[in-house]
Design a protein around this motif. Structure first.
Motif, PDB file in Angstrom:
ATOM      1  N   PHE A  52       0.822  -1.203   0.000  1.00  3.49           N
ATOM      2  CA  PHE A  52       0.000   0.000   0.000  1.00  3.49           C
ATOM      3  C   PHE A  52       0.858   1.257   0.000  1.00  3.49           C
ATOM      4  CE2 PHE A  52      -2.671  -3.209   2.173  1.00  3.49           C
ATOM      5  CZ  PHE A  52      -3.697  -3.262   1.250  1.00  3.49           C
ATOM      6  N   VAL A  53       1.938   1.247   0.779  1.00  6.48           N
ATOM      7  CA  VAL A  53       2.822   2.412   0.852  1.00  6.48           C
ATOM      8  C   VAL A  53       3.428   2.701  -0.518  1.00  6.48           C
ATOM      9  CG1 VAL A  53       4.962   3.298   1.842  1.00  6.48           C
ATOM     10  CG2 VAL A  53       3.311   2.131   3.309  1.00  6.48           C
ATOM     11  N   GLU A  54       3.856   1.657  -1.210  1.00  3.27           N
ATOM     12  CA  GLU A  54       4.536   1.850  -2.484  1.00  3.27           C
ATOM     13  C   GLU A  54       3.580   2.252  -3.613  1.00  3.27           C
ATOM     14  OE1 GLU A  54       8.599  -0.708  -2.388  1.00  3.27           O
ATOM     15  OE2 GLU A  54       6.803  -1.819  -3.020  1.00  3.27           O
ATOM     16  N   GLU A  55       2.317   1.890  -3.504  1.00  2.00           N
ATOM     17  CA  GLU A  55       1.391   2.252  -4.584  1.00  2.00           C
ATOM     18  C   GLU A  55       0.801   3.645  -4.387  1.00  2.00           C
ATOM     19  OE1 GLU A  55      -3.097   0.769  -3.680  1.00  2.00           O
ATOM     20  OE2 GLU A  55      -1.672  -0.808  -4.188  1.00  2.00           O
ATOM     21  N   LEU A 102      12.058   0.904   4.386  1.00  2.00           N
ATOM     22  CA  LEU A 102      12.311   0.070   3.211  1.00  2.00           C
ATOM     23  C   LEU A 102      11.842   0.768   1.943  1.00  2.00           C
ATOM     24  CD1 LEU A 102      13.265  -2.582   2.021  1.00  2.00           C
ATOM     25  CD2 LEU A 102      11.038  -3.584   2.565  1.00  2.00           C
ATOM     26  N   ALA A 103      10.688   1.418   2.005  1.00  3.51           N
ATOM     27  CA  ALA A 103      10.188   2.149   0.834  1.00  3.51           C
ATOM     28  C   ALA A 103      11.146   3.281   0.453  1.00  3.51           C
ATOM     29  CB  ALA A 103       8.796   2.700   1.116  1.00  3.51           C
ATOM     30  N   ALA A 104      11.717   3.948   1.474  1.00  5.66           N
ATOM     31  CA  ALA A 104      12.677   5.022   1.201  1.00  5.66           C
ATOM     32  C   ALA A 104      13.932   4.472   0.528  1.00  5.66           C
ATOM     33  CB  ALA A 104      13.025   5.749   2.498  1.00  5.66           C
ATOM     34  N   LEU A 105      14.421   3.320   1.010  1.00  7.99           N
ATOM     35  CA  LEU A 105      15.610   2.720   0.420  1.00  7.99           C
ATOM     36  C   LEU A 105      15.364   2.300  -1.025  1.00  7.99           C
ATOM     37  CD1 LEU A 105      16.928   0.495   3.354  1.00  7.99           C
ATOM     38  CD2 LEU A 105      18.049   2.517   2.384  1.00  7.99           C
ATOM     39  N   ARG A 106      14.144   1.846  -1.304  1.00 12.17           N
ATOM     40  CA  ARG A 106      13.809   1.388  -2.655  1.00 12.17           C
ATOM     41  C   ARG A 106      13.424   2.544  -3.579  1.00 12.17           C
ATOM     42  NH1 ARG A 106      11.367  -4.179  -2.690  1.00 12.17           N
ATOM     43  NH2 ARG A 106       9.558  -3.306  -3.762  1.00 12.17           N
ATOM     44  N   ARG A 112       3.793  12.446  -1.062  1.00  9.99           N
ATOM     45  CA  ARG A 112       3.331  13.202   0.107  1.00  9.99           C
ATOM     46  C   ARG A 112       2.954  12.223   1.210  1.00  9.99           C
ATOM     47  NH1 ARG A 112      -1.024  17.187  -2.771  1.00  9.99           N
ATOM     48  NH2 ARG A 112      -1.930  15.143  -3.225  1.00  9.99           N
ATOM     49  N   CYS A 113       3.406  12.514   2.419  1.00 13.32           N
ATOM     50  CA  CYS A 113       3.062  11.691   3.581  1.00 13.32           C
ATOM     51  C   CYS A 113       2.604  12.604   4.709  1.00 13.32           C
ATOM     52  CB  CYS A 113       4.258  10.871   4.063  1.00 13.32           C
ATOM     53  SG  CYS A 113       4.783   9.571   2.946  1.00 13.32           S
ATOM     54  N   ALA A 114       1.648  12.134   5.474  1.00 16.13           N
ATOM     55  CA  ALA A 114       1.201  12.895   6.646  1.00 16.13           C
ATOM     56  C   ALA A 114       0.754  11.917   7.723  1.00 16.13           C
ATOM     57  CB  ALA A 114       0.063  13.839   6.284  1.00 16.13           C
TER      58      ALA A 114
END
Length: 218
Positions: A52-55, A102-106, A112-114
């Motif tokens: 979900f985070v990556e999409e 992990l998402a940041a590394l990839r 946008r995140c909140a």
């Protein structure tokens, strides 16, 4: 089409720890969102949430977080990294922090995140939502909707409340608002939760009695 994920985290069995899921339930049940917006019950899934985070192009995380504030005080931060450094109130937050890392590394983290979080007051097994957190739920709804509007999304009030049926697992689809679970299924779920709590209460009581009883003489 850009995708926005509203992600509710927490465990409903532990009082205020279920704040994020409760807020997600309310948003799903009482508000209609434009195409591309999904409400996700993340629960305590951890690594499973990477999908979900990556999409997501935009990610709104709803959770109970210990920022050292007064019980029931809300925090809205448009930078989830601050969430990673906060005092965790449940094991799921450690694993979700790993998901964000992990998402940041990839290189697949949302644009946008909140975080919309609440300072919890009570988090014991079988506890209800505390009065402090219960009182701020309407304000939490307003802040979540305000942020979504700031992101140029336009939620509208639903004509009739819907039973919470969000996306819960990768590759699943949102249920239609017209679908309603059978009353027997709802009752069975309630009974199973009650049996779970009673069983665990008996186990803890037996363990306490065993710990207090004197050991037999050798």
């Amino acid at each position: 089409m850009e995708k926005t994920i509203i992600l509710g985290l927490g465990n409903l069995l532990y009082g205020d720890e279920g704040f994020g899921v409760r807020l997600a339930q309310h948003l799903y049940a009482h508000w209609d969102f434009p195409p591309g917006v999904s409400v996700v019950d993340g629960g305590t899934q951890g690594q499973t949430l990477l999908t979900f985070v990556e999409e997501a192009d935009s990610l709104l995380v709803l959770d109970a977080v210990d920022f050292g504030l007064e019980p029931g005080e809300l925090t809205l931060r448009e930078e989830v990294p601050a969430y990673v450094t906060a005092q965790k109130v449940g094991p799921h937050q450690n694993s979700f922090s790993e998901v964000l890392g992990l998402a940041a590394l990839r290189g697949t983290q949302p644009r946008r995140c909140a975080l919309l979080g609440v300072q919890p007051a009570a988090m014991t097994l079988g506890a209800h939502c505390s009065p402090e957190v219960e009182r701020i739920l309407p304000e939490a709804v307003n802040q979540a909707l305000g942020l979504l509007r700031h992101w140029a999304l336009k939620p509208s009030a639903a004509r009739s409340p819907a039973i919470f049926r969000p996306r819960c697992w990768p590759n699943s689809e949102p249920f239609s608002r017209s679908i309603r679970p059978k009353a027997s299924l709802r009752l069975r779920a309630t009974r199973n939760d009650a049996l779970f709590l009673r069983k665990n209460t008996r186990i803890h009581a037996a363990a306490n009695r065993a710990a207090k009883s004197p050991s037999p003489a050798s």
